[in-house]
Design a protein around this motif. Structure first.
Motif, short mmCIF file in Angstrom:
data_model
loop_
_atom_site.label_atom_id
_atom_site.label_comp_id
_atom_site.label_asym_id
_atom_site.label_seq_id
_atom_site.Cartn_x
_atom_site.Cartn_y
_atom_site.Cartn_z
N MET A 1 49.92 -52.67 73.78
CA MET A 1 50.92 -52.74 74.82
C MET A 1 51.83 -51.53 75.54
O MET A 1 51.65 -50.64 75.61
CB MET A 1 51.66 -52.40 73.10
CG MET A 1 53.72 -52.16 73.61
SD MET A 1 54.19 -52.61 71.89
CE MET A 1 53.72 -50.93 71.08
N THR A 2 53.11 -52.08 76.52
CA THR A 2 52.96 -51.54 77.52
C THR A 2 54.89 -51.28 77.28
O THR A 2 55.32 -52.63 76.81
CB THR A 2 53.37 -51.69 78.89
OG1 THR A 2 51.59 -52.74 79.36
CG2 THR A 2 54.05 -51.88 80.13
N VAL A 3 54.95 -49.97 77.22
CA VAL A 3 56.07 -50.05 77.22
C VAL A 3 57.71 -48.92 77.53
O VAL A 3 56.62 -48.45 78.66
CB VAL A 3 56.97 -48.92 75.67
CG1 VAL A 3 57.94 -47.74 75.88
CG2 VAL A 3 56.00 -48.87 74.70
N SER B 1 64.93 -44.80 79.42
CA SER B 1 65.74 -42.58 79.75
C SER B 1 65.10 -42.69 81.30
O SER B 1 65.85 -42.08 82.04
CB SER B 1 65.16 -42.03 79.10
OG SER B 1 64.01 -41.87 78.66
N HIS B 2 63.73 -43.47 82.35
CA HIS B 2 63.41 -42.84 82.90
C HIS B 2 64.49 -43.71 84.33
O HIS B 2 64.17 -43.75 85.37
CB HIS B 2 61.96 -43.60 83.20
CG HIS B 2 61.14 -43.00 82.43
ND1 HIS B 2 60.12 -43.17 82.03
CD2 HIS B 2 61.78 -41.89 81.31
CE1 HIS B 2 59.42 -42.28 81.20
NE2 HIS B 2 60.51 -41.63 80.89
N PHE B 3 65.21 -44.49 83.69
CA PHE B 3 66.01 -45.08 84.81
C PHE B 3 67.85 -45.45 84.26
O PHE B 3 67.45 -46.22 83.01
CB PHE B 3 65.59 -46.47 85.72
CG PHE B 3 65.05 -47.39 84.07
CD1 PHE B 3 66.24 -48.37 83.98
CD2 PHE B 3 64.19 -47.36 83.83
CE1 PHE B 3 65.61 -49.72 83.13
CE2 PHE B 3 64.08 -48.81 82.82
CZ PHE B 3 64.78 -49.68 82.41
N VAL C 1 58.94 -50.25 86.54
CA VAL C 1 58.22 -51.36 86.65
C VAL C 1 56.56 -51.01 87.32
O VAL C 1 55.58 -51.81 86.75
CB VAL C 1 58.90 -53.00 86.34
CG1 VAL C 1 58.08 -53.92 86.89
CG2 VAL C 1 59.54 -53.44 85.46
N SER C 2 57.16 -51.29 88.85
CA SER C 2 56.29 -51.17 89.55
C SER C 2 55.05 -50.14 89.35
O SER C 2 53.98 -49.88 89.56
CB SER C 2 56.81 -50.78 91.28
OG SER C 2 57.75 -51.76 91.18
#
Length: 34
Positions: A1-3, A7-9, A19-20
């Motif tokens: 799973m990807t989270v 809070s990073h943007f 996302v990149s």
């Protein structure tokens, strides 16, 4: 799973950068918009 950590943007440009970094780290192009 990807989270994707919101809070990073704080805008769409930051979202695409996040996302990149998660999905495109081994590629020579980035996800984004013009």
């Amino acid at each position: 799973m990807t989270v994707i950590n919101g809070s990073h943007f704080s805008n769409m440009e930051g979202f695409y950068e996040e996302v990149s970094q998660l999905f495109m780290k081994d590629e020579n192009w980035k996800v984004g918009w013009i």
